[in-house]
Design an enzyme around this catalytic site. Structure first.
Site, PDB file in Angstrom:
ATOM      1  CG  ASP A 121      -1.927  -1.015   1.284  1.00  0.00           C
ATOM      2  OD1 ASP A 121      -2.231  -1.566   0.217  1.00  0.00           O
ATOM      3  OD2 ASP A 121      -2.450  -1.284   2.375  1.00  0.00           O
ATOM      4  CE  LYS A 168      -7.192  -0.950   1.141  1.00  0.00           C
ATOM      5  NZ  LYS A 168      -7.115  -1.826   2.265  1.00  0.00           N
ATOM      6  CG  MET A 202      -7.852   6.181   7.925  1.00  0.00           C
ATOM      7  SD  MET A 202      -8.840   4.787   7.322  1.00  0.00           S
ATOM      8  CE  MET A 202      -9.515   4.141   8.854  1.00  0.00           C
TER       9      MET A 202
HETATM   10  N1  SAH Z   1      -3.096  -0.446   9.680  1.00  0.00           N
HETATM   11  C1  SAH Z   1      -2.614   0.893   9.927  1.00  0.00           C
HETATM   12  C2  SAH Z   1      -3.701   1.921   9.795  1.00  0.00           C
HETATM   13  C3  SAH Z   1      -4.319   1.990   8.425  1.00  0.00           C
HETATM   14  S1  SAH Z   1      -5.489   3.264   8.262  1.00  0.00           S
HETATM   15  C4  SAH Z   1      -1.926   0.940  11.283  1.00  0.00           C
HETATM   16  O1  SAH Z   1      -2.044   0.007  12.070  1.00  0.00           O
HETATM   17  O2  SAH Z   1      -1.214   1.925  11.545  1.00  0.00           O
HETATM   18  C5  SAH Z   1      -4.497   4.577   7.633  1.00  0.00           C
HETATM   19  C6  SAH Z   1      -4.362   5.665   8.679  1.00  0.00           C
HETATM   20  O3  SAH Z   1      -3.362   5.310   9.614  1.00  0.00           O
HETATM   21  C7  SAH Z   1      -3.920   7.002   8.160  1.00  0.00           C
HETATM   22  O4  SAH Z   1      -5.014   7.729   7.630  1.00  0.00           O
HETATM   23  C8  SAH Z   1      -3.381   7.644   9.401  1.00  0.00           C
HETATM   24  O5  SAH Z   1      -4.413   8.098  10.234  1.00  0.00           O
HETATM   25  C9  SAH Z   1      -2.752   6.467  10.092  1.00  0.00           C
HETATM   26  N2  SAH Z   1      -1.307   6.341   9.842  1.00  0.00           N
HETATM   27  C10 SAH Z   1      -0.649   5.305   9.316  1.00  0.00           C
HETATM   28  N3  SAH Z   1       0.695   5.518   9.328  1.00  0.00           N
HETATM   29  C11 SAH Z   1       0.863   6.725   9.886  1.00  0.00           C
HETATM   30  C12 SAH Z   1       1.994   7.520  10.229  1.00  0.00           C
HETATM   31  N4  SAH Z   1       3.236   7.115   9.966  1.00  0.00           N
HETATM   32  N5  SAH Z   1       1.792   8.699  10.836  1.00  0.00           N
HETATM   33  C13 SAH Z   1       0.560   9.135  11.107  1.00  0.00           C
HETATM   34  N6  SAH Z   1      -0.543   8.443  10.810  1.00  0.00           N
HETATM   35  C14 SAH Z   1      -0.400   7.253  10.223  1.00  0.00           C
END
Ligand code: SAH
Length: 508
Positions: A37, A59, A174
């Site tokens: 992704d 995505k 998100m």
């Molecule tokens: N599976 C992922 C989340 C997926 S949803 C997890 O466990 O982290 C995607 C959301 O995750 C983004 O919109 C944001 O809110 C958050 N996100 C993922 N990586 C990030 C990062 N490095 N810094 C800030 N937000 C992050």
């Protein structure tokens, strides 16, 4: 029928490559197909085998570049071809990653799978901002919530009344685009408008940004600053702990973007050090170490015991000398006789790591100082072997020969112009807000200028600071039109990094 392959649903962690699990790293290295992704960083993808198939399926929160059904089907198809598939997702695959749905689809299609959890951004991004998501003095609950629910949706799947009540920490993923709705619901359902809130953008990465406020003013702040996704939103009293526990953005080089121009094969130590100190490093290798098969080497080795000194001037010189000696059928036992001089501690360490005992390291790491100390040890008529780079400065052999010493020079490698600068690195150089460029030899200066051209250079030279490993390199940089801001007292990479930290501290 083919054997059915295997699918691993793997979490890539929040961004910092160091937060990838050992298991994930091993699977990425071994897999046939890597399906990933947007939030998975290029450094992690680069860990895959050269011949693996890498499929980017996009995505973004509001713009899925490949529909979920097609992603599911793609994974199943590859597995049916007998492939080992790694389905790599940002953070943890089961935290808002639709990993559950993908696993169900695999199960339905009879494809064997395993789950490899990852470090979720929901916990890691706050941690890198100095915010513990639970703390006994503030709260013992943590709720992770999707912030992506459409505002027009009638029946909310988020139990606003329950989460707004009490003091529990809330983490929204998100949620940046819906921030206004999120805070107004929390306030409407009873959270105090003065509850602390933080947004952590690009958490755990060198360019992480943190914005803090309270529920009633944060939406305006975000708008005023143009703060963009992706970010993790943390709500609760624990956010206050950042004042004390902030660490990631306090490191000496946090927020600095530094260009490293050394050859890729040599840069790793310097890059790791700069990153450890907080810098965002752009690797822009300008030279490539190219061996030269030295025609005289065989002859020199045969008469090695006639030399009283063997002098190495660089790490590459040691490596190439030993490689070529091995290729000619010799080994280090054939080096009996001469004592060894190494210019600089890294050169000495390389020689010692090959089992060669170094007798002297000149006090200053350049040719003049080496000549002085060798002259104090040698008499006219004695012989020295000097394997080194093509185009190296003449001063060392010239000074020795003036005093009657016989110097056999061997050109065994050259610092060739790195021909293939990746468009990615070039783009970064043009777009990134660069604070500093480092040069570790004259050839890095000359090649940098050749690679980015007059136009790129005129854009850079005005504001960018320049650090050079020593005075010779600095002279070359000045001749090329740079103003040199940093030269360490001792001409080593570690001292260069230290001088950069000191300079940046004074020029914060
Ligand atoms: N599976 C992922 C989340 C997926 S949803 C997890 O466990 O982290 C995607 C959301 O995750 C983004 O919109 C944001 O809110 C958050 N996100 C993922 N990586 C990030 C990062 N490095 N810094 C800030 N937000 C992050």
């Amino acid at each position: 029928m083919n054997n059915i392959g295997m699918v691993f649903l793997v979490g890539a962690g929040p961004g910092d490559p160091g937060l990838l699990t050992v298991k994930a790293a091993e699977l990425i290295k071994k897999c046939d197909v890597l399906v990933y992704d947007r939030l998975v960083g290029p450094q992690i993808i680069a860990g895959a085998a050269q011949d693996s198939e890498r499929l980017f399926v996009g995505k973004e929160s509001s713009n899925h570049s490949l529909p979920q059904e097609e992603i599911n089907q793609l994974i199943v198809d590859r597995a049916r071809q007998g492939k080992m598939v790694v389905r790599l997702k940002g953070g943890d695959p089961f935290v808002f990653g639709r990993g559950g749905e993908e696993a169900e689809f695999l199960k339905l299609n009879g494809i064997p799978f395993e789950i490899v959890p990852g470090v979720t951004s929901a916990v890691a991004a706050p941690a890198y901002a100095g915010i513990p998501v639970t703390h006994r003095d503030f709260t013992s609950t943590l709720t992770i919530i999707t912030g992506h629910e459409r505002p027009e949706k009638k029946e909310s799947s988020v139990p606003w009344e329950q989460i707004a009540a009490g003091k529990g920490t809330l983490v929204f993923l998100m949620g940046v685009e819906n921030l206004g709705t999120i805070v107004s619901r929390l306030i409407a359902f009873g959270r105090s408008p003065d509850t602390p809130i933080a947004l952590v953008r690009w958490g755990t990465l060198p360019y992480q940004e943190v914005l803090t406020g309270v529920l009633h003013n944060i939406a305006d702040e975000v708008k005023a600053r143009g703060f963009l996704p992706p970010a993790v939103i943390v709500v609760g009293e624990v956010v206050k702990l950042r004042e004390d526990l902030q660490w990631f953005d306090n490191r000496p080089l946090s927020g600095r973007t530094i260009v490293v121009t050394r050859a890729r094969s040599q840069a790793s130590h310097m890059v790791a050090e700069l990153e450890r100190l907080g810098a965002q490093v752009i690797e822009f290798p300008t030279i490539r170490i190219k061996p030269i098969a030295a025609p005289g080497l065989q002859e020199c080795l045969v008469k090695i015991s006639e030399y009283s000194w063997l002098t190495f001037t660089s790490v590459n010189g040691v490596k190439e000398f030993i490689n070529q000696l091995n290729e000619l059928g010799f080994d280090i036992r054939d080096l009996k006789g001469p004592r060894i001089c190494a210019i600089g501690p890294a050169t000495a360490a390389e020689a010692e790591s090959r089992g060669l005992r170094v007798s002297i390291i000149p006090p200053e790491y350049r040719a003049e100082a080496a000549a002085d100390i060798l002259l104090s040890e040698m008499e006219a008529g004695e012989q020295m072997l000097l394997p080194r780079a093509r185009g190296a400065r003449e001063i060392l052999p010239v000074m020795l020969r003036e005093r009657g010493i016989i110097v056999d020079e061997l050109e065994i490698y050259e610092a060739a112009l790195e021909a293939s600068v990746s468009p990615h690195a070039l783009g970064l150089l043009k777009d990134a807000d660069i604070d500093l460029i480092t040069f570790t030899s004259s050839s890095t200066v000359n090649n940098f200028v050749a690679l980015i051209g007059a136009e790129g250079l005129s854009g850079l030279q005005k504001e960018v600071k320049v650090a050079c490993i020593g005075p010779i390199t600095a002279n070359t940089a000045v001749e090329a039109g740079f103003t040199v801001d940093i030269i360490p007292q001792e001409y080593t990479v570690d001292k260069l990094v230290q001088a950069i930290v000191e300079f940046m501290g004074q020029n914060a």
